[in-house]
Design a protein around this motif. Structure first.
Motif, short mmCIF file in Angstrom:
data_model
loop_
_atom_site.label_atom_id
_atom_site.label_comp_id
_atom_site.label_asym_id
_atom_site.label_seq_id
_atom_site.Cartn_x
_atom_site.Cartn_y
_atom_site.Cartn_z
N PRO A 173 -7.03 -64.81 -5.68
CA PRO A 173 -8.03 -65.52 -6.48
C PRO A 173 -8.95 -66.42 -5.66
CG PRO A 173 -5.82 -66.42 -6.83
CD PRO A 173 -5.66 -65.16 -6.06
N PHE A 174 -8.54 -66.78 -4.47
CA PHE A 174 -9.39 -67.63 -3.64
C PHE A 174 -10.50 -66.84 -2.94
CE2 PHE A 174 -5.52 -70.13 -4.04
CZ PHE A 174 -6.02 -71.42 -4.22
N ARG A 175 -10.46 -65.52 -3.06
CA ARG A 175 -11.45 -64.69 -2.37
C ARG A 175 -12.40 -63.98 -3.33
NH1 ARG A 175 -10.39 -64.31 3.03
NH2 ARG A 175 -8.30 -64.86 3.72
N ILE A 176 -12.39 -64.35 -4.59
CA ILE A 176 -13.28 -63.72 -5.57
C ILE A 176 -14.09 -64.79 -6.29
CG2 ILE A 176 -11.75 -61.74 -5.88
CD1 ILE A 176 -10.77 -63.01 -8.47
N PRO A 177 -15.21 -64.42 -6.91
CA PRO A 177 -15.99 -65.40 -7.66
C PRO A 177 -15.18 -65.99 -8.81
CG PRO A 177 -17.26 -63.39 -7.29
CD PRO A 177 -15.85 -63.09 -6.88
N ALA A 178 -15.46 -67.23 -9.16
CA ALA A 178 -14.73 -67.89 -10.24
C ALA A 178 -14.82 -67.11 -11.54
CB ALA A 178 -15.25 -69.32 -10.43
N ASP A 179 -15.95 -66.47 -11.80
CA ASP A 179 -16.14 -65.71 -13.04
C ASP A 179 -15.19 -64.52 -13.13
OD1 ASP A 179 -18.11 -67.44 -13.80
OD2 ASP A 179 -19.78 -66.09 -13.31
N ASP A 180 -14.64 -64.12 -11.99
CA ASP A 180 -13.77 -62.94 -11.96
C ASP A 180 -12.28 -63.29 -11.92
OD1 ASP A 180 -15.95 -61.26 -12.00
OD2 ASP A 180 -16.01 -61.01 -9.82
N LEU A 181 -11.94 -64.56 -12.08
CA LEU A 181 -10.53 -64.95 -11.99
C LEU A 181 -9.66 -64.22 -13.01
CD1 LEU A 181 -10.81 -68.79 -11.32
CD2 LEU A 181 -9.87 -67.05 -9.78
N HIS A 182 -10.23 -63.89 -14.17
CA HIS A 182 -9.45 -63.20 -15.19
C HIS A 182 -9.03 -61.80 -14.75
CE1 HIS A 182 -13.51 -61.66 -15.86
NE2 HIS A 182 -12.97 -60.62 -16.48
N LEU A 183 -9.63 -61.29 -13.68
CA LEU A 183 -9.28 -59.95 -13.19
C LEU A 183 -8.04 -59.95 -12.31
CD1 LEU A 183 -12.88 -58.68 -12.28
CD2 LEU A 183 -11.57 -58.24 -14.38
N THR A 184 -7.57 -61.13 -11.93
CA THR A 184 -6.35 -61.19 -11.13
C THR A 184 -5.14 -60.89 -12.00
OG1 THR A 184 -6.08 -63.56 -11.50
CG2 THR A 184 -7.36 -62.89 -9.58
N ARG A 185 -4.07 -60.44 -11.37
CA ARG A 185 -2.85 -60.17 -12.13
C ARG A 185 -1.64 -60.36 -11.22
NH1 ARG A 185 -0.90 -54.21 -12.48
NH2 ARG A 185 -1.54 -53.37 -10.48
N VAL A 186 -0.53 -60.56 -11.86
CA VAL A 186 0.74 -60.67 -11.14
C VAL A 186 1.22 -59.26 -10.82
CG1 VAL A 186 3.17 -61.30 -11.38
CG2 VAL A 186 1.38 -62.87 -12.15
N THR A 187 1.46 -59.00 -9.54
CA THR A 187 1.96 -57.69 -9.16
C THR A 187 3.47 -57.68 -8.93
OG1 THR A 187 1.44 -58.10 -6.83
CG2 THR A 187 -0.25 -57.02 -8.17
N SER A 188 4.05 -58.85 -8.64
CA SER A 188 5.51 -58.91 -8.58
C SER A 188 5.96 -60.36 -8.75
CB SER A 188 6.06 -58.34 -7.26
OG SER A 188 5.63 -59.10 -6.15
N THR A 189 7.15 -60.50 -9.31
CA THR A 189 7.78 -61.80 -9.52
C THR A 189 9.15 -61.78 -8.88
OG1 THR A 189 6.63 -62.00 -11.66
CG2 THR A 189 8.46 -63.52 -11.26
N TRP A 190 9.49 -62.86 -8.20
CA TRP A 190 10.75 -62.97 -7.48
C TRP A 190 11.46 -64.25 -7.91
CZ3 TRP A 190 11.63 -59.39 -3.29
CH2 TRP A 190 10.54 -58.53 -3.06
#
Length: 573
Positions: free
Chosen positions: A524-541
């Motif tokens: 999320p630190f490498r994308i525009p703020a408007d695109d934060l909703h496009l991030t997702r969790v790919t794994s949980t530990w």
């Protein structure tokens, strides 16, 4: 040799500040043993470790939800669930489909209806009567501050035109005084004697379902905001937690906020402290902790029960006599908070209107004057309207702002059912996160699921943008109320760990902490703020064990407004 993992190949958010670049995180036996430059893990000493290549994704501490109702949310997913409805017609269709699929159920129970789908936020009983074929129906609103009832349910409860409104609630009535079908706040308790109780097994299955849903969102711990009380037919969820812990199926760590009965008295303090000590003895691993007390100071703005310093306005814009409800007299609130603080209980206060916020802060001031600094880590949740004069008091009193950031945006429920009935200019005081941040206030973050989606990344998007994805509205309250990404992400990790009193071993990526981790892609630190909703969790530990891996992403769907995000849209009520 000890089980060893090495996470590498992506930035590392440690729980505060900017992410570390070109660092690796070494995990052994479920704990973080080192955070080192990536070149270090090429040494022979690490040759036998299992390597997890992040592929440029962000490694973060696991999320912690500081205000959530998992058992109730899980049960609603198993009952008549209206969270996916986009209007009244779809609500009726879902109710009809559920009734037809479950003909053996005498009562239809569930929730998730949106107030913004009905005129004035008040759904009528006739829709339920037709859709459910005359069966008794009780459905909780998404915010769980209102109950929608069918005629059969009203009749079974013996509620008539002559039934008075309770002190802490309101019955919406037809022209002759008969209940119209919507019961706000404490009026919903008028069904307590006839509503079927939730079975222990259903509560247990609801917890397990909720845990699966929440882990998939990267949530590895939470504070249940209502333990020790029955609500809406759902028994005290503690039994479900205890059963899951005994069965080895409770994967997350849970802080249970013991419910303060507002019709009770000061004697509750001793009972809560005793219950806390019993839980501590039974769970030395701190899987279940009862060191918190939840107090409802007021209601919610959309049904005009949030406690306000100024009066609500009517449909014509004229002042009314209604300033909302203080569920506990301020003098009693100060007495209770002081006693709880002295006993070692943390206090978690629902405070939504500006008068409620002031009354809560006043109570904390009296407690500090009486007890000194007890490191109570007390927190105020929701904070929809905060008077400017009260903002600096948070830091002065050590009060944590427990924010539900997903709500800090223009959407129908706010724009149609709330803002028109508040005073001019109060749109600028909605969820003033930026003001709080500039005054050095600590943040924790939660969802209030099943009130709204439990997805931390969806909430972080709104915290940073003050608008839901695709919104054409300006940022709610102005650009200056935005949070930066570091602050929003810290609120959901180290901030919530702080209020959960688990910052000694969770909420951060540092040596000695449990390896409760989440991988987020794209970074999320490498994308525009408007695109934060496009991030997702790919794994949980959790404790170094992978407990969730995301499936391959499906085609993206249009974004939903914040309050109406559905439980299965990743995911809540």
């Amino acid at each position: 040799m000890a089980d060893e993992l090495i996470f590498h190949g992506g930035p590392v958010f440690t729980g505060a500040g900017a992410p570390l670049e070109q660092h690796a995180v070494v995990v052994r036996d479920g704990r973080i043993v080192a955070v080192v430059p990536e070149t270090s893990v090429a040494l022979p000493a690490f040759a036998d470790a299992e390597r997890v290549d992040l592929g440029g994704a962000l490694l973060s501490p696991g999320f912690q939800d500081a205000h959530i109702h998992p058992v109730g949310g899980g049960i609603e997913l198993l009952q008549c669930n209206l969270t996916e409805a986009e209007d009244a017609a779809q609500s009726a269709e879902l109710i009809r489909a559920y009734a037809e699929a479950n003909p053996e159920e005498e009562w239809i129970l569930g929730g998730g209806w949106g107030m913004d789908h009905f005129p004035g936020g008040n759904p009528p009983r006739g829709i339920l009567d037709e859709a459910a074929g005359g069966r008794p129906v009780l459905l909780q609103s998404r915010d769980h501050h209102s109950t929608w009832a069918s005629t059969a349910a009203i009749e079974r409860a013996g509620i008539t035109a002559d039934t008075p409104d309770p002190d802490d609630g309101r019955i919406v009535r037809e022209s002759d005084g008969y209940p119209a079908g919507t019961f706000h706040e404490g009026a919903g308790d008028l069904f307590a004697a006839v509503r079927p109780a939730t079975s222990d097994d259903l509560a247990y299955q609801g917890l397990l379902r909720a845990q699966d849903e929440l882990i998939a969102l990267g949530i590895t711990g939470w504070q249940d905001a209502m333990v020790g009380a029955d609500s809406g037919g759902i028994a005290d969820p503690l039994a479900a937690y205890e059963r899951a812990a005994a069965d080895g199926r409770l994967l997350v760590h849970v802080v249970g906020a013991q419910w303060w009965r507002r019709d009770g008295g000061i004697d509750q303090v001793e009972r809560m402290a005793e219950r806390r000590e019993r839980a501590a003895a039974a769970h030395p691993d701190r899987r279940i902790d009862l060191g918190t007390t939840k107090i409802m100071v007021d209601g919610v703005a959309e049904n005009q029960t949030a406690a306000m310093l100024t009066p609500y306005r009517d449909d014509a814009g004229h002042d009314t006599c209604n300033h909302g409800l203080s569920f506990i007299e301020p003098e009693r609130l100060r007495e209770y908070v002081t006693a709880l603080d002295a006993s070692g209980q943390q206090v978690h206060m629902h405070a939504l209107g500006d008068r409620a916020v002031r009354e809560a802060l006043d109570a904390l001031q009296v407690a500090r004057d009486a007890n000194g600094d007890t490191d109570g880590r007390h927190h105020l949740a929701h904070l929809q309207v905060v008077a400017a004069d009260d903002v600096p008091r948070f830091a002065e009193l050590g009060a944590v702002a427990n924010i539900q950031a997903l709500w800090a945006t223009h959407e129908d429920q706010l724009d149609e059912l709330t803002l028109p009935f508040l005073q001019e200019g109060q749109v600028d005081r909605q969820y003033p996160f930026g003001d709080l941040a500039r005054d050095g206030v600590r943040f924790a973050a939660g969802s209030d699921w099943p009130v709204s989606t439990a997805d931390p990344l969806a909430a972080i998007h709104v915290a940073v943008n003050r608008a839901y994805p695709g919104s054409e509205h300006p940022p709610l309250g102005g650009e200056h109320q935005r949070l930066d990404l570091e602050t929003a992400l810290a609120a959901y990790t180290s901030g919530s760990a702080y209020v959960n009193r688990r910052d000694d071993d969770t909420g951060s990526i540092r040596e000695g902490c449990l390896a409760n981790l989440v991988v987020i892609s794209p970074d999320p630190f490498r994308i525009p703020a408007d695109d934060l909703h496009l991030t997702r969790v790919t794994s949980t530990w959790i404790e170094g064990r992978r407990v969730y891996t995301a499936p391959e992403p499906a085609a993206s769907a249009p974004a939903a407004p914040a309050r109406t995000a559905s439980a299965d849209d990743r995911q809540e009520s």
